[in-house]
Scaffold this motif. Structure first.
Motif, mmCIF file in Angstrom:
data_model
loop_
_atom_site.group_PDB
_atom_site.id
_atom_site.type_symbol
_atom_site.label_atom_id
_atom_site.label_comp_id
_atom_site.label_asym_id
_atom_site.label_seq_id
_atom_site.Cartn_x
_atom_site.Cartn_y
_atom_site.Cartn_z
ATOM 1 N N LEU A 62 -88.483 51.673 -61.703
ATOM 2 C CA LEU A 62 -87.885 52.138 -60.687
ATOM 3 C C LEU A 62 -88.080 53.262 -59.180
ATOM 4 O O LEU A 62 -88.123 52.513 -57.813
ATOM 5 C CB LEU A 62 -86.326 53.368 -61.347
ATOM 6 C CG LEU A 62 -85.385 52.920 -61.787
ATOM 7 C CD1 LEU A 62 -85.156 54.354 -62.431
ATOM 8 C CD2 LEU A 62 -84.383 52.436 -60.938
ATOM 9 N N VAL A 63 -89.877 53.507 -59.594
ATOM 10 C CA VAL A 63 -90.642 53.892 -58.615
ATOM 11 C C VAL A 63 -91.306 52.482 -57.734
ATOM 12 O O VAL A 63 -90.791 52.623 -56.778
ATOM 13 C CB VAL A 63 -91.521 54.330 -58.589
ATOM 14 C CG1 VAL A 63 -93.040 54.561 -58.326
ATOM 15 C CG2 VAL A 63 -90.714 55.606 -59.454
ATOM 16 N N ARG A 64 -91.441 51.889 -58.407
ATOM 17 C CA ARG A 64 -91.534 50.320 -57.764
ATOM 18 C C ARG A 64 -90.619 49.696 -57.238
ATOM 19 O O ARG A 64 -91.001 48.097 -57.036
ATOM 20 C CB ARG A 64 -92.382 49.556 -58.317
ATOM 21 C CG ARG A 64 -93.673 50.585 -58.692
ATOM 22 C CD ARG A 64 -94.914 49.697 -60.057
ATOM 23 N NE ARG A 64 -96.196 51.188 -59.998
ATOM 24 C CZ ARG A 64 -97.481 50.776 -60.453
ATOM 25 N NH1 ARG A 64 -97.468 49.583 -61.235
ATOM 26 N NH2 ARG A 64 -98.774 51.651 -60.539
ATOM 27 N N ASN A 65 -89.203 49.717 -56.872
ATOM 28 C CA ASN A 65 -88.363 49.325 -56.837
ATOM 29 C C ASN A 65 -88.508 47.340 -58.044
ATOM 30 O O ASN A 65 -88.218 46.368 -56.710
ATOM 31 C CB ASN A 65 -87.945 49.292 -55.705
ATOM 32 C CG ASN A 65 -86.754 48.569 -54.716
ATOM 33 O OD1 ASN A 65 -85.568 48.302 -55.699
ATOM 34 N ND2 ASN A 65 -86.902 48.163 -54.031
ATOM 35 N N GLU A 66 -88.453 47.758 -59.633
ATOM 36 C CA GLU A 66 -88.746 46.539 -59.396
ATOM 37 C C GLU A 66 -87.088 45.444 -60.033
ATOM 38 O O GLU A 66 -87.489 44.472 -60.286
ATOM 39 C CB GLU A 66 -89.825 46.321 -60.562
ATOM 40 C CG GLU A 66 -90.757 46.635 -60.818
ATOM 41 C CD GLU A 66 -91.657 46.592 -61.642
ATOM 42 O OE1 GLU A 66 -92.942 46.723 -61.617
ATOM 43 O OE2 GLU A 66 -90.703 47.148 -62.891
ATOM 44 N N TRP A 67 -86.365 46.613 -60.479
ATOM 45 C CA TRP A 67 -84.998 46.384 -60.184
ATOM 46 C C TRP A 67 -83.922 46.109 -59.004
ATOM 47 O O TRP A 67 -82.873 45.488 -59.004
ATOM 48 C CB TRP A 67 -84.263 46.832 -61.236
ATOM 49 C CG TRP A 67 -84.761 47.360 -62.520
ATOM 50 C CD1 TRP A 67 -85.442 46.104 -63.170
ATOM 51 C CD2 TRP A 67 -84.478 47.819 -63.680
ATOM 52 N NE1 TRP A 67 -85.628 46.440 -63.957
ATOM 53 C CE2 TRP A 67 -85.377 48.286 -64.452
ATOM 54 C CE3 TRP A 67 -84.189 49.819 -63.450
ATOM 55 C CZ2 TRP A 67 -85.331 48.786 -66.039
ATOM 56 C CZ3 TRP A 67 -84.340 50.523 -64.636
ATOM 57 C CH2 TRP A 67 -84.912 49.604 -65.973
ATOM 58 N N GLY A 68 -84.998 46.871 -57.830
ATOM 59 C CA GLY A 68 -84.266 46.403 -56.837
ATOM 60 C C GLY A 68 -83.109 46.971 -56.590
ATOM 61 O O GLY A 68 -81.861 46.788 -55.074
ATOM 62 N N ARG A 69 -82.814 48.453 -56.819
ATOM 63 C CA ARG A 69 -81.350 49.475 -56.701
ATOM 64 C C ARG A 69 -82.561 50.745 -56.320
ATOM 65 O O ARG A 69 -81.426 51.474 -56.654
ATOM 66 C CB ARG A 69 -80.534 49.024 -57.591
ATOM 67 C CG ARG A 69 -81.151 49.733 -59.040
ATOM 68 C CD ARG A 69 -80.023 49.643 -60.172
ATOM 69 N NE ARG A 69 -80.405 49.691 -61.157
ATOM 70 C CZ ARG A 69 -80.492 50.397 -62.395
ATOM 71 N NH1 ARG A 69 -80.507 51.454 -61.591
ATOM 72 N NH2 ARG A 69 -80.716 50.243 -63.594
ATOM 73 N N SER A 70 -83.571 51.066 -55.714
ATOM 74 C CA SER A 70 -84.188 52.386 -56.077
ATOM 75 C C SER A 70 -83.590 53.089 -54.577
ATOM 76 O O SER A 70 -83.627 52.211 -53.271
ATOM 77 C CB SER A 70 -85.971 52.419 -55.987
ATOM 78 O OG SER A 70 -85.796 51.546 -56.842
ATOM 79 N N ARG A 71 -83.485 54.986 -54.559
ATOM 80 C CA ARG A 71 -83.516 55.193 -53.241
ATOM 81 C C ARG A 71 -84.883 55.882 -53.795
ATOM 82 O O ARG A 71 -84.566 55.885 -53.986
ATOM 83 C CB ARG A 71 -82.059 55.863 -53.815
ATOM 84 C CG ARG A 71 -80.998 55.603 -54.108
ATOM 85 C CD ARG A 71 -79.562 56.617 -53.587
ATOM 86 N NE ARG A 71 -78.226 55.734 -53.336
ATOM 87 C CZ ARG A 71 -77.649 55.801 -54.711
ATOM 88 N NH1 ARG A 71 -78.262 55.964 -55.753
ATOM 89 N NH2 ARG A 71 -76.814 54.655 -55.004
ATOM 90 N N TYR A 72 -84.725 56.146 -52.404
ATOM 91 C CA TYR A 72 -85.404 57.045 -51.587
ATOM 92 C C TYR A 72 -85.640 58.435 -51.218
ATOM 93 O O TYR A 72 -84.839 58.103 -49.934
ATOM 94 C CB TYR A 72 -87.115 56.350 -51.206
ATOM 95 C CG TYR A 72 -87.488 55.524 -52.161
ATOM 96 C CD1 TYR A 72 -88.622 54.841 -53.326
ATOM 97 C CD2 TYR A 72 -87.742 54.313 -52.252
ATOM 98 C CE1 TYR A 72 -89.068 54.226 -53.688
ATOM 99 C CE2 TYR A 72 -87.888 52.835 -52.764
ATOM 100 C CZ TYR A 72 -88.310 52.870 -53.903
ATOM 101 O OH TYR A 72 -88.706 52.204 -55.005
ATOM 102 N N PRO A 73 -86.385 59.269 -50.655
ATOM 103 C CA PRO A 73 -87.212 59.794 -51.998
ATOM 104 C C PRO A 73 -86.813 60.129 -53.568
ATOM 105 O O PRO A 73 -85.324 60.553 -53.267
ATOM 106 C CB PRO A 73 -87.637 61.222 -51.228
ATOM 107 C CG PRO A 73 -86.616 61.468 -50.153
ATOM 108 C CD PRO A 73 -85.823 60.100 -49.768
ATOM 109 N N MET A 74 -87.954 59.411 -54.635
ATOM 110 C CA MET A 74 -86.677 59.666 -55.919
ATOM 111 C C MET A 74 -88.064 60.704 -56.459
ATOM 112 O O MET A 74 -89.476 60.534 -56.376
ATOM 113 C CB MET A 74 -87.616 58.028 -56.233
ATOM 114 C CG MET A 74 -86.639 58.036 -57.714
ATOM 115 S SD MET A 74 -86.993 56.740 -58.063
ATOM 116 C CE MET A 74 -85.874 55.407 -57.727
ATOM 117 N N VAL A 75 -87.155 61.334 -56.822
ATOM 118 C CA VAL A 75 -87.911 62.499 -58.267
ATOM 119 C C VAL A 75 -87.933 61.481 -59.721
ATOM 120 O O VAL A 75 -86.678 62.190 -60.230
ATOM 121 C CB VAL A 75 -87.325 63.421 -58.134
ATOM 122 C CG1 VAL A 75 -88.263 64.801 -58.831
ATOM 123 C CG2 VAL A 75 -87.735 64.487 -56.592
#
Ligand code: NAP
Ligand code: ZN
Ligand code: ZN
Length: 363
Positions: A62-75
Motif C-alpha cells: 500500500l505504501v508503494r501503491n502496488e494495488w493502485g488504491r492508496s491514499r496519502y498521507p498514509m500512516v
C-alpha cells in the motif's frame, strides 16, 4: 504511559488530539515523522496508547501503491497492541490499563448479513480498514498503528490474553488471523496433509497453526535457507520449490495448500499438488493478475479459494488459541527510525519472520 480517563464538565474528553506518527506522503517517498489528529472519543470509543505495531507486507504494497488504491498521507499499521488509556462514557467491556489489540479493520455497518454473521471484513457496505480507509462518521481517512495512539469503537477491539508477549502478539492481529481462519475453514486437522507456500510473516504463523491443529505440515519455500527454521517451527517436511522436478514429486499429495506468497507466481504448479477434492487457499495478494488453465482445476475436482483476514469473533478465538498453545510470532523488534530499512529488507525477503515496531521509540 497510561493516561487516566478524564472528561470535562461537559463530558468532553481531555485526551490530546495531536498524535505523533510516521507517514508516507507518496508512493515514492520514505516514511517520515508526521503529526496526526485522532477524533475526540465518542461514548463507545476506546482510546489506546500503542506499544507495538507489526509490519505486514500489505503495508509495503500500500505504501508503494502496488494495488493502485492508496491514499496519502498514509500512516500504515494494522497489527496493533497497546493499553487502554481512556474510555467513552458508555463503554463497559474494557478497563483503563488493559492490554488490547486492533487488527485490519476498525468499523463496519453492523447490520448487514456479513456483519451479523461475524464476518465484518466482508461487510456489504465495506469494512472500514484501519488505515487507507474512510471513517464512517467523520468521513476522514483512517490512519494506522505507526503512531502513539488510536481511537477505536469498542466492538472492534481485541483482548490480548495474559501470557502473550505484547510484541510477539502484534503480528497475530493480521498474520495470525489471516492464516488461522482458512486453515480451520478448509480442514487443517489430524490426518490431513497441509502445505504452506512461502515462509514469511503469514507463512510462519500458518505453519505453527497447522501443526497445532494436528495436521501433517510441509513448507514449500523458494530456497533452502529457511529449512532449519521451518522444522523448528513444527513443519514435518521442507520442499524447495525452485529445484527442478521437485514439485512433480509431490503431485496429488496435499489436502490443503495455503498460498502466502506476496510476489507474482503461477498457481497451476501448486494446484497440481492437491489430491482429489483438495483446496488451495490463496491469501497472498501479488500486484499482477495470473492466468490459470481450467484443466488443472477440473482434474481431481480441485478448489481454488481466497480468504481475507477474519472477523472479530474469530480473531479473538485465534488469540485465545495462541495463548493456550503457547504460539506467537517470531519477531525482530525495531525502532521506528529504522522503518525504511525494514521495508527494504521486507521487499527482498530478508526478515525472520516479522518486523515489529516498538512505539516507545517514537517521540
Ligand atoms: P512476507 O513476510 O514478505 O512473506 C512473503 C513470502 O513469500 C516470503 O517470505 C517468501 O517466502 C515468499 N516470496 C517472496 N518473494 C518471493 C519471490 N520473488 N519468489 C518466491 N517467493 C517469494 O509477506 P507477508 O506479510 O507474509 O504477506 C504475504 C502476502 O499476503 C502479501 O501479498 C500480503 O499483502 C498478503 N496478505 C493478505 C492478507 C489477506 O487477508 N488475504 C492479509 C495479510 C497479508 P519463501 O522465502 O519461503 O519462499
Ligand atoms: Zn496485514
Ligand atoms: Zn456490514
Amino acid at each position: 504511559m497510561v493516561i487516566p480517563s478524564r472528561q470535562d464538565r461537559h463530558g468532553r474528553f481531555l485526551v490530546p488530539a495531536a498524535v505523533s506518527a510516521y507517514a508516507a506522503s507518496s508512493a515514492a517517498s520514505p516514511l517520515a515523522p508526521f503529526t496526526i489528529e485522532r477524533r475526540d472519543p465518542g461514548p463507545h470509543d476506546v482510546v489506546i496508547d500503542i506499544d507495538h505495531c507489526g509490519i505486514c507486507h500489505t503495508d509495503l504494497h500500500l505504501v508503494r501503491n502496488e494495488w493502485g488504491r492508496s491514499r496519502y498521507p498514509m500512516v500504515p499499521g494494522h497489527e496493533i497492541v497497546g493499553r487502554v488509556s481512556a474510555l467513552g462514557s458508555e463503554v463497559t467491556s474494557w478497563r483503563v490499563g488493559e492490554r488490547v489489540g486492533v487488527g485490519c479493520f476498525v468499523d463496519s455497518c453492523r447490520t448487514c448479513e456479513s456483519c451479523r454473521d461475524g464476518e465484518e471484513q466482508f461487510c456489504l457496505e465495506g469494512a472500514v480498514f484501519t488505515y487507507n480507509g474512510i471513517e464512517r462518521g467523520t468521513k476522514k481517512p483512517t490512519l494506522g498503528g505507526y503512531s502513539k495512539r488510536i481511537v477505536v469503537d469498542e466492538h472492534y477491539v481485541l483482548r490480548i490474553p495474559e501470557g502473550l508477549g505484547p510484541d510477539a502478539a502484534a503480528p497475530l492481529l493480521c498474520a495470525g488471523i489471516t492464516t488461522y481462519s482458512p486453515l480451520k475453514r478448509f480442514g487443517a486437522a489430524p490426518g490431513r496433509r497441509v502445505a504452506v507456500l512461502g515462509l514469511g510473516g503469514l507463512g510462519h504463523m500458518g505453519v505453527k497453526f497447522a501443526r497445532a491443529l494436528g495436521a501433517e505440515v510441509t513448507v514449500l519455500s523458494h530456497s533452502s535457507r529457511k529449512r532449519a527454521d521451518a522444522l523448528r517451527m513444527g513443519a514435518h517436511e521442507f520442499v524447495v520449490t525452485e529445484e527442478a522436478g521437485t514439485l512433480a514429486k509431490h503431485a496429488g499429495r496435499f489436502d490443503l495448500v495455503l498460498d502466502t506468497v506476496s510476489a507474482p507466481h503461477a498457481y497451476g504448479p501448486y494446484l497440481e499438488l492437491l489430491r482429489r477434492d483438495g483446496t488451495m487457499a490463496v491469501v497472498g495478494i501479488p500486484p499482477q493478475p495470473e492466468p490459470l488453465a481450467a484443466n488443472v482445476l477440473v482434474t481431481n475436482r480441485r478448489r481454488l479459494v481466497g480468504s481475507l483476514i477474519g472477523g472479530i469473533r474469530e480473531t479473538q478465538e485465534m488469540l485465545d488459541f495462541s495463548a493456550r498453545h503457547g504460539l506467537a510470532a517470531e519477531i525482530e523488534g525495531i525502532a521506528i527510525a529504522d522503518v525504511n530499512t525494514a521495508y527494504e529488507r521486507l521487499a527482498r525477503g530478508d526478515v525472520r519472520y516479522r518486523f515489529v515496531i516498538d512505539l516507545a521509540t517514537l517521540a
